[in-house]
Design a protein around this motif. Structure first.
Motif, short mmCIF file in Angstrom:
data_model
loop_
_atom_site.label_atom_id
_atom_site.label_comp_id
_atom_site.label_asym_id
_atom_site.label_seq_id
_atom_site.Cartn_x
_atom_site.Cartn_y
_atom_site.Cartn_z
N ILE A 133 52.74 80.88 41.61
CA ILE A 133 51.90 81.50 40.43
C ILE A 133 50.94 80.61 39.67
O ILE A 133 49.93 81.59 39.17
CB ILE A 133 53.26 81.90 38.97
CG1 ILE A 133 53.70 82.81 40.11
CG2 ILE A 133 52.54 82.26 38.30
CD1 ILE A 133 55.51 83.12 39.08
N LEU A 134 50.77 79.23 39.63
CA LEU A 134 50.30 78.74 39.01
C LEU A 134 48.94 78.44 40.46
O LEU A 134 47.91 78.13 39.64
CB LEU A 134 50.56 77.15 38.73
CG LEU A 134 51.48 76.53 37.57
CD1 LEU A 134 52.21 75.62 38.29
CD2 LEU A 134 50.81 77.58 37.04
N LYS A 135 48.97 78.77 41.54
CA LYS A 135 47.58 78.48 42.17
C LYS A 135 47.08 80.27 41.78
O LYS A 135 45.88 79.63 41.61
CB LYS A 135 48.08 78.52 44.09
CG LYS A 135 48.70 77.45 44.31
CD LYS A 135 49.03 77.87 45.71
CE LYS A 135 48.87 75.84 46.22
NZ LYS A 135 49.61 76.40 47.90
N LYS A 136 48.32 80.83 42.07
CA LYS A 136 46.95 81.91 41.31
C LYS A 136 46.61 82.16 39.96
O LYS A 136 45.51 82.36 40.28
CB LYS A 136 47.64 83.22 41.77
CG LYS A 136 48.68 83.75 43.30
CD LYS A 136 49.61 84.57 43.09
CE LYS A 136 50.18 84.50 44.59
NZ LYS A 136 51.19 86.12 44.30
N ALA A 137 47.01 81.85 39.23
CA ALA A 137 46.25 81.06 38.17
C ALA A 137 45.47 80.78 37.63
O ALA A 137 44.01 81.13 37.36
CB ALA A 137 47.35 80.93 37.19
N ALA A 138 45.27 80.33 39.03
CA ALA A 138 44.03 78.67 39.11
C ALA A 138 42.99 79.55 40.07
O ALA A 138 41.78 79.29 39.41
CB ALA A 138 44.57 77.67 39.57
#
Length: 99
Positions: free
Chosen positions: A86-91
């Protein structure tokens, strides 16, 4: 045959025989019924041998605890992996928005 005769005609087995029978259940994964039938002993006897010669109850508890800890760690790993994704997608999303 009288009940007393049945008990008196009981076979005696060496400890080595009993230990090998137990190993067939504990180490090789055969069922108690299969081993008992194959060796010509009663399941009652084999269960008694398992209690006497088998893995200690504390060993079994340690194994159960280890398996429970492994399940917990796997669940934690799943959760952390999902959070990372999720954090990768948000970044990626925010990098595109600011660029």
């Amino acid at each position: 045959m009288a009940l007393q005769e049945v008990f008196m005609s009981g076979k005696r087995y060496t400890d080595e025989f009993k230990i090998e029978a137990v190993r067939q259940v504990t180490d090789r994964g055969y069922s108690v019924v299969d081993v008992a039938e194959r060796l010509g002993v009663t399941t009652h006897s084999l269960y008694a041998w398992l209690k006497k010669f088998g893995p200690k109850a504390s060993d079994k508890q340690e194994l159960d605890d280890a398996q429970q800890e492994l399940r917990r760690l796997k669940a934690d790993l799943r959760r952390v992996t999902e959070e990372r994704d999720i954090l990768k997608k948000a970044a990626t999303y925010f990098a595109k928005q600011s660029g």
